[in-house]
Design a protein around this motif. Structure first.
Motif, PDB file in Angstrom:
ATOM      1  N   PRO A   1       0.799  -1.369  -0.014  1.00 18.63           N
ATOM      2  CA  PRO A   1       0.456   0.061  -0.155  1.00 18.63           C
ATOM      3  C   PRO A   1       0.909   1.638   0.144  1.00 18.63           C
ATOM      4  O   PRO A   1       0.030   2.197  -0.550  1.00 18.63           O
ATOM      5  CB  PRO A   1      -0.854   0.182   1.037  1.00 18.63           C
ATOM      6  N   THR A   2       2.086   1.170  -0.073  1.00 14.84           N
ATOM      7  CA  THR A   2       3.072   2.476   1.243  1.00 14.84           C
ATOM      8  C   THR A   2       3.366   3.741  -0.716  1.00 14.84           C
ATOM      9  O   THR A   2       3.085   3.869  -1.030  1.00 14.84           O
ATOM     10  CB  THR A   2       4.541   2.072   1.587  1.00 14.84           C
ATOM     11  N   ILE A   3       3.897   2.059  -2.108  1.00 11.73           N
ATOM     12  CA  ILE A   3       4.607   2.449  -3.250  1.00 11.73           C
ATOM     13  C   ILE A   3       3.077   3.437  -3.439  1.00 11.73           C
ATOM     14  O   ILE A   3       3.118   4.868  -4.252  1.00 11.73           O
ATOM     15  CB  ILE A   3       4.813   1.899  -3.599  1.00 11.73           C
ATOM     16  N   PRO A   4       1.586   2.911  -4.132  1.00  8.85           N
ATOM     17  CA  PRO A   4       1.143   3.365  -4.569  1.00  8.85           C
ATOM     18  C   PRO A   4       0.440   5.085  -3.574  1.00  8.85           C
ATOM     19  O   PRO A   4       0.216   5.744  -4.442  1.00  8.85           O
ATOM     20  CB  PRO A   4      -0.665   2.786  -4.406  1.00  8.85           C
ATOM     21  N   LEU A   5       0.825   5.099  -2.393  1.00  7.95           N
ATOM     22  CA  LEU A   5       0.056   6.307  -1.621  1.00  7.95           C
ATOM     23  C   LEU A   5       1.227   6.961  -1.882  1.00  7.95           C
ATOM     24  O   LEU A   5       0.716   8.152  -2.343  1.00  7.95           O
ATOM     25  CB  LEU A   5      -0.327   5.459   0.138  1.00  7.95           C
ATOM     26  N   LEU A   6       2.672   6.776  -2.298  1.00  6.35           N
ATOM     27  CA  LEU A   6       3.432   7.787  -1.902  1.00  6.35           C
ATOM     28  C   LEU A   6       3.512   8.054  -3.541  1.00  6.35           C
ATOM     29  O   LEU A   6       3.699   9.133  -4.403  1.00  6.35           O
ATOM     30  CB  LEU A   6       4.542   6.982  -1.687  1.00  6.35           C
TER      31      LEU A   6
ATOM     32  N   THR B   1       0.981   8.758  -6.002  1.00  4.59           N
ATOM     33  CA  THR B   1      -0.017   9.481  -5.824  1.00  4.59           C
ATOM     34  C   THR B   1       0.918  11.055  -4.833  1.00  4.59           C
ATOM     35  O   THR B   1       0.905  11.588  -5.678  1.00  4.59           O
ATOM     36  CB  THR B   1      -1.276   8.930  -5.373  1.00  4.59           C
ATOM     37  N   LEU B   2       1.088  10.899  -4.054  1.00  2.00           N
ATOM     38  CA  LEU B   2       1.669  11.454  -3.511  1.00  2.00           C
ATOM     39  C   LEU B   2       2.861  12.746  -4.163  1.00  2.00           C
ATOM     40  O   LEU B   2       2.587  13.984  -4.106  1.00  2.00           O
ATOM     41  CB  LEU B   2       1.734  11.885  -2.263  1.00  2.00           C
ATOM     42  N   LEU B   3       3.297  12.229  -4.582  1.00  2.00           N
ATOM     43  CA  LEU B   3       4.099  12.408  -5.167  1.00  2.00           C
ATOM     44  C   LEU B   3       4.282  12.946  -7.016  1.00  2.00           C
ATOM     45  O   LEU B   3       4.725  13.481  -7.099  1.00  2.00           O
ATOM     46  CB  LEU B   3       5.855  11.843  -5.145  1.00  2.00           C
ATOM     47  N   GLY B   4       3.336  12.480  -7.748  1.00  2.00           N
ATOM     48  CA  GLY B   4       2.367  13.044  -8.765  1.00  2.00           C
ATOM     49  C   GLY B   4       2.968  11.918  -9.968  1.00  2.00           C
ATOM     50  O   GLY B   4       3.483  12.678 -11.245  1.00  2.00           O
ATOM     51  N   LEU B   5       3.290  11.127  -9.292  1.00  2.00           N
ATOM     52  CA  LEU B   5       4.113  10.351 -10.455  1.00  2.00           C
ATOM     53  C   LEU B   5       3.271   9.900 -11.610  1.00  2.00           C
ATOM     54  O   LEU B   5       2.366   9.542 -11.452  1.00  2.00           O
ATOM     55  CB  LEU B   5       4.288   9.383  -9.969  1.00  2.00           C
ATOM     56  N   THR B   6       3.680   9.079 -13.041  1.00  2.00           N
ATOM     57  CA  THR B   6       2.817   8.505 -13.842  1.00  2.00           C
ATOM     58  C   THR B   6       2.200   6.535 -13.542  1.00  2.00           C
ATOM     59  O   THR B   6       3.589   6.373 -12.931  1.00  2.00           O
ATOM     60  CB  THR B   6       2.829   9.163 -15.879  1.00  2.00           C
ATOM     61  N   ASP B   7       1.825   6.614 -14.404  1.00  2.00           N
ATOM     62  CA  ASP B   7       1.633   5.393 -14.075  1.00  2.00           C
ATOM     63  C   ASP B   7       3.156   4.480 -14.274  1.00  2.00           C
ATOM     64  O   ASP B   7       2.994   3.580 -13.515  1.00  2.00           O
ATOM     65  CB  ASP B   7       0.103   4.278 -14.252  1.00  2.00           C
TER      66      ASP B   7
ATOM     67  N   GLY C   1      -0.757  -4.215  -9.790  1.00  2.00           N
ATOM     68  CA  GLY C   1      -2.434  -4.324 -10.095  1.00  2.00           C
ATOM     69  C   GLY C   1      -2.890  -3.010  -9.485  1.00  2.00           C
ATOM     70  O   GLY C   1      -4.171  -2.496  -9.812  1.00  2.00           O
ATOM     71  N   ALA C   2      -2.318  -2.178  -7.878  1.00  2.00           N
ATOM     72  CA  ALA C   2      -3.523  -1.436  -7.437  1.00  2.00           C
ATOM     73  C   ALA C   2      -3.036  -0.487  -8.244  1.00  2.00           C
ATOM     74  O   ALA C   2      -3.772   0.653  -8.085  1.00  2.00           O
ATOM     75  CB  ALA C   2      -2.703  -1.433  -5.706  1.00  2.00           C
ATOM     76  N   ILE C   3      -2.395   0.114  -8.633  1.00  2.00           N
ATOM     77  CA  ILE C   3      -1.875   1.409  -9.673  1.00  2.00           C
ATOM     78  C   ILE C   3      -2.507   1.417 -10.727  1.00  2.00           C
ATOM     79  O   ILE C   3      -2.899   2.287 -10.770  1.00  2.00           O
ATOM     80  CB  ILE C   3      -0.133   1.619  -9.670  1.00  2.00           C
ATOM     81  N   GLY C   4      -1.979   0.532 -11.464  1.00  2.00           N
ATOM     82  CA  GLY C   4      -3.776   0.315 -12.921  1.00  2.00           C
ATOM     83  C   GLY C   4      -2.548  -0.608 -13.889  1.00  2.00           C
ATOM     84  O   GLY C   4      -1.614  -1.102 -13.350  1.00  2.00           O
TER      85      GLY C   4
ATOM     86  N   ALA D   1       7.839   0.457  -8.373  1.00  2.00           N
ATOM     87  CA  ALA D   1       7.267  -0.650  -7.471  1.00  2.00           C
ATOM     88  C   ALA D   1       8.399  -1.514  -8.143  1.00  2.00           C
ATOM     89  O   ALA D   1       8.855  -2.280  -7.223  1.00  2.00           O
ATOM     90  CB  ALA D   1       5.831  -0.995  -8.055  1.00  2.00           C
ATOM     91  N   GLY D   2       8.374  -1.795  -9.486  1.00  2.00           N
ATOM     92  CA  GLY D   2       8.898  -3.434  -9.812  1.00  2.00           C
ATOM     93  C   GLY D   2      10.703  -3.251  -9.079  1.00  2.00           C
ATOM     94  O   GLY D   2      11.639  -4.247  -9.136  1.00  2.00           O
TER      95      GLY D   2
END
Length: 350
Positions: A185-190, A192-198, A220-223, A205-206
């Motif tokens: 859950p940490t990587i998707p949350l951060l 979004t907060l940092l404005g990263l593209t998918d 999968g949680a990111i997209g 994440a990888g």
């Protein structure tokens, strides 16, 4: 009339003991493997019902629960060792069929350089921090390779080369589960907060999360777009298992020669690593039909899930208490360090 009486000598006590020991080990081997296969089947069944949770993670947690709730008989240990070592190595080798050299090359030179930096700097930084914490060399190596390459499979592969203590390997496996799961859950949350593209979030994440299964869950949680790039970047990190194991194998051979022992030197590159590279080459050749690739993926999942259940059976709360807080501190530092290197790399190339 003479009688011809043949007296059959009775087996000696030592021979009888050896026969009994072999039978006991064979029984323990079969029973232990059967238990791990059963645990794997249950984990894979739950994974089908809850696709968001990878069966390998379920197997580790389930094995740990069994180990802490019931007493696992010691006589099945041969089967547990076989599952945690031999079956795991077979699963790692088959993991190569999920990767093509073209996929890695398609990432581009910049991303490949970032992957190499993540693994090299991740291991170096973790080793240095572990030395400052006063941990043993083998414990540092297990955590460094597990957190920088591919989680529990990398840690177990490393153990096959350096022969670390059992409690050091089991501690590393537990730490991979705890800290890798926290990253989901940490990587998707951060991101979004940092404005990263998918794409950037998927690369991060990888490049930073420990287990392949954890990367898939996070991507999968990111997209969808993030999942594709996260998986390839992660598998590129897995590919780094070969040169790292070759280095550790060379070091082990050098140490064996320096120690003046007459024991057989460990192989320069473990056989299962060569098998992994051969599987990557076979997949890259395009000769395998899709049905064979799908079947190999199922077999690979089953083997690794069985091995993870066996490793989980060794993770006991009493063990984690006995090792103290230093491995946990190193695991936290390594997680943050690898994620930081990956994040900087993403900003530079994506």
């Amino acid at each position: 009339m003479s009688s011809d009486v043949r007296i059959h000598p009775q087996p000696s006590a030592d021979r009888q003991a050896r026969i009994s020991d072999r039978r006991s080990r064979s029984t323990g081997l079969v029973a232990g493997v059967a238990l791990c296969v059963t645990g794997s089947a249950i984990a894979m069944g739950i994974g089908r019902l809850v696709p968001a949770v990878n069966p390998m993670l379920i197997a580790i947690v389930a094995g740990a629960l069994v180990a802490n709730l019931v007493t696992v008989p010691g006589w099945i240990r041969p089967g547990l060792d076989f599952s945690a070592k031999r079956l795991l190595r077979a699963g790692v080798a088959l993991l190569g069929l999920q990767l093509m050299f073209g996929d890695v090359i398609g990432l581009g030179f910049g991303v490949i350089a970032v992957v190499v930096a993540i693994v090299v700097l991740g291991i170096a930084g973790t080793m240095y921090a572990g030395k400052l914490l006063g941990l043993s060399w083998s414990q540092r190596v297990l955590i460094a390779c597990g957190f920088s390459i591919c989680g529990a499979a990398a840690a177990a592969a490393t153990d096959g080369v350096i022969n670390a203590k059992e409690e050091e390997l089991l501690t590393t496996v537990a730490l991979v589960v705890v800290f890798g799961t926290l990253m989901i859950p940490t990587i998707p949350l951060l991101s979004t907060l940092l404005g990263l593209t998918d794409r950037q979030a998927g690369m991060w994440a990888g490049g930073s999360i420990h287990e392949v299964a954890q990367v898939v869950a996070t991507g999968g949680a990111i997209g969808g777009a993030a999942l594709a790039v996260a998986t390839v970047v992660k598998l590129a990190r897995v590919l780094m298992l070969a040169p790292v194991m070759a280095y550790l194998g060379a070091r082990a051979r050098r140490d064996a020669r320096g120690g003046g022992t007459s024991a057989t030197h460990p192989p320069l590159v473990p056989l299962f690593v060569l098998g992994f590279l051969a599987c990557v080459a076979l997949r890259s050749s395009g000769l395998l039909p899709e049905a064979a690739i799908a079947g190999a993926k199922l077999a690979q999942t089953a083997l690794l899930t069985t091995a993870m259940f066996a490793l989980g059976l060794g993770v006991r709360v009493s063990l984690l208490r006995s090792v103290g807080p230093r491995p946990f501190v190193l695991a936290a530092l390594s997680t943050v360090w690898v994620a930081t290197v990956a994040f900087v790399g993403v900003l530079l190339v994506a």
